[in-house]
Design an enzyme around this catalytic site. Structure first.
Site, PDB file in Angstrom:
ATOM      1  N   GLU A  75      -9.363  -8.232  -4.361  1.00 35.80           N
ATOM      2  CA  GLU A  75     -10.299  -7.278  -3.755  1.00 35.80           C
ATOM      3  C   GLU A  75      -9.610  -6.006  -3.271  1.00 35.80           C
ATOM      4  O   GLU A  75     -10.153  -5.304  -2.416  1.00 35.80           O
ATOM      5  CB  GLU A  75     -11.062  -7.941  -2.606  1.00 35.80           C
ATOM      6  CG  GLU A  75     -12.338  -8.646  -3.027  1.00 35.80           C
ATOM      7  CD  GLU A  75     -12.108 -10.017  -3.638  1.00 35.80           C
ATOM      8  OE1 GLU A  75     -12.831 -10.375  -4.580  1.00 35.80           O
ATOM      9  OE2 GLU A  75     -11.192 -10.719  -3.182  1.00 35.80           O
ATOM     10  N   SER A 126       0.845  -1.187   0.000  1.00 33.67           N
ATOM     11  CA  SER A 126       0.000   0.000   0.000  1.00 33.67           C
ATOM     12  C   SER A 126       0.890   1.251   0.000  1.00 33.67           C
ATOM     13  O   SER A 126       1.691   1.424  -0.910  1.00 33.67           O
ATOM     14  CB  SER A 126      -0.958  -0.031   1.192  1.00 33.67           C
ATOM     15  OG  SER A 126      -1.961   0.939   1.060  1.00 33.67           O
ATOM     16  N   HIS A 176      -7.368  -5.693   0.546  1.00 33.10           N
ATOM     17  CA  HIS A 176      -6.168  -4.868   0.597  1.00 33.10           C
ATOM     18  C   HIS A 176      -5.424  -5.132   1.904  1.00 33.10           C
ATOM     19  O   HIS A 176      -5.975  -4.958   2.986  1.00 33.10           O
ATOM     20  CB  HIS A 176      -6.595  -3.397   0.511  1.00 33.10           C
ATOM     21  CG  HIS A 176      -5.472  -2.436   0.329  1.00 33.10           C
ATOM     22  ND1 HIS A 176      -4.665  -2.431  -0.795  1.00 33.10           N
ATOM     23  CD2 HIS A 176      -5.026  -1.418   1.102  1.00 33.10           C
ATOM     24  CE1 HIS A 176      -3.787  -1.454  -0.690  1.00 33.10           C
ATOM     25  NE2 HIS A 176      -3.975  -0.837   0.453  1.00 33.10           N
TER      26      HIS A 176
END
Length: 508
Positions: free
Chosen positions: A328, A215, A422
């Site tokens: 997802e 991320s 995530h």
């Protein structure tokens, strides 16, 4: 008898201390602990505390200490909101409740090396959190399992939120490099420089360093790969769900001037007329301030130009790379009906609407919702990593590998069923399923063992492949093969190629 007991207690304590691992590093001597033959050091300072007059400055040299410093617990997480589980992120994915502080520039090391001469590959992990939260003390970042597989595993802290990214005209003026902002990225550079100077003390090879992140950590890795300041500090890169190759609403590219304007407004909102006044405010007052920046910018120093331009010109640090995203992975708002999804699409994409709806159909509300989730995944994460691999292959010499993590994490209730969400891949990639409370199946442990093995092989040689692993083909624009990580692990053509092609065209 009492005197003998006290003597025995002192003797045992001294014996345990003698058995504990020690190292002499920048700043002084430290002591850690040994767990199942893995040396563990936590809370090692790699820079001076960025507080007081050092708030919003590039990280400064470590302040030396006397005697032996105990490194048995994590240093404070960077200043941020208290951790509260939300959406799919349970407690294991969040920082410890305390301590949280501006004094946060610490790193942690796990090593199974028996001697300092082993020269094991080094793996430096950078956490996510939207550049607003996060810290190296999360349970899922534990390095013991990776150290057992042969790497020296390092996790680092960096400043987040306005503490890590505020730009301001006065800050630019006082800096020797005539810029401001991006302090979080400079923290990462400082940590990597520390690794170069000190990692041999832990049996690590400073000439074989892999950086990895998820991320915001993946966005950070992309920034580090692009920056001329990080040349020679690492030799391979892994980005899990993130990159900044193309313009994106999630990470808009701001100039230094834009960022300085935001910083000036931030100071105004706090009724501060000078940088000196800002630095006198408490951490809590700064954290509660409105506005300010919390993401990287093209500052003319760390990034001389946009990451996309740097890659186009082949000026990036040319290192082997693994990039990928989850099925997802998504950033999306309230579910839209088919009608509203189409209307929103027409307003945004204009003459490209038909092309968009061809790859994100919306004939029913259910289909529209699925397409909406796909957009949140592909625009913000997928296409960034896809184009990153594509550009590295085009303008660099080092190889790139792409993965798709599609294993839907098992859940106890429908309320915790978020699929391959995530961050969901992180416990698998670092063989840390034991740190997360889920009803794991046998196949999950098999996936974790293999995925972490890919990561370790890559850190060792730049090639993730190895014995007893399904073959992971090098990314090649001619066949677009990626590694699908699910109950079955297999290399096959990218399932979302049409979607990637749309976003590449639209965002360029």
């Amino acid at each position: 008898m009492k005197i003998f007991s006290i003597f025995l207690s002192v003797l045992v304590s001294a014996s345990l201390f003698a058995q504990s691992p020690t190292a002499t590093i920048t700043g002084g001597k430290i002591v850690g602990e040994i767990k199942e033959e893995i040396q563990i050091y936590k809370g090692i300072p790699f820079a001076a505390p960025p507080v007081g007059d050092l708030r919003w400055k590039a990280p400064q040299a470590v302040i030396p200490w006397k005697g032996t410093k105990s490194c048995l617990s994590f240093g404070p997480s960077p200043m941020q909101d208290p951790p509260v589980p939300f959406f799919c992120w349970t407690e294991e994915y969040l920082i410890p409740k305390e301590p949280i502080s501006e004094d946060c520039l610490y790193l942690n090391i796990w090593s199974g090396a028996k001697t300092k001469k082993e020269k094991r590959p080094v793996f430096v992990y950078i956490y996510g959190g939207g550049f607003r939260s996060g810290g190296a003390g999360c349970a899922i970042y534990d390095g013991e399992a990776m150290a057992k597989k042969g790497v020296v595993f390092v996790t680092i802290n960096y400043r987040v939120g306005v503490f890590g990214f505020l730009a301001h005209p006065e800050l630019t003026k006082e800096a020797e490099y005539n810029s401001s902002g991006n302090y979080a990225l400079l923290d990462m550079l400082a940590a990597l420089k520390w690794v170069q100077k000190n990692i041999a003390q832990f049996g690590g090879d400073a000439s074989n360093v892999t950086i990895a992140g998820q991320s915001a950590g993946a966005f950070a890795v992309n920034n580090l790969v692009a920056s001329p300041l990080s040349k020679g500090l690492f030799h391979k890169a892994i980005a899990e769900s993130g990159g900044s190759i193309l313009d994106s609403p999630l990470r808009p590219k701001l100039t230094l001037q834009n960022a300085e304007e935001q910083g000036a407004k931030f100071a105004e909102n706090l009724n501060c007329k000078s940088l000196a006044e800002l630095r006198k405010l408490s951490s809590e007052e700064i954290h509660k301030g409105k506005g300010g920046l919390s993401s990287p910018i093209v500052d003319g120093y760390f990034l001389p130009e946009s990451i996309g331009e740097i890659f186009k010109k082949g000026k990036q640090n040319d290192v082997p790379s693994i990039v990928g995203w989850n099925e997802e992975d998504r950033v999306s708002g309230k579910p839209l009906s088919a009608e509203n999804f189409k209307e929103t699409s027409r307003k945004r994409f204009g003459e490209l609407t038909d092309e968009f709806l061809a790859v994100y159909p919306a004939e029913t509300d259910e289909q529209a919702y699925k397409s909406q989730m796909g957009v949140g995944r592909d625009e913000y994460f997928g296409v960034q990593d896809y184009v990153w691999a594509k550009m590295q292959t085009s303008t660099g010499k080092s190889k790139a590998y792409i993965y798709n993590f599609n294993r839907k994490l098992p859940s106890y209730t429908p309320e915790t069923d978020f699929g391959a969400f995530h961050t969901g891949e992180v416990p698998y990639a670092y063989n840390n399923l034991k740190t997360v409370n889920r009803p794991w199946e046998k196949v999950d442990f098999e996936i974790a063992d293999k995925m972490s093995e890919y990561w370790v092989n890559f850190a060792k040689t730049g090639n993730p492949n190895g014995a007893n692993l399904p073959k992971w083909e090098v990314y090649d624009p001619k066949n677009e093969n990626v590694l699908i990580i699910d109950k079955e692990i297999v290399s096959k053509p990218l399932p979302t190629k049409a979607q990637m092609m749309f976003w590449e065209k639209y965002l360029k």
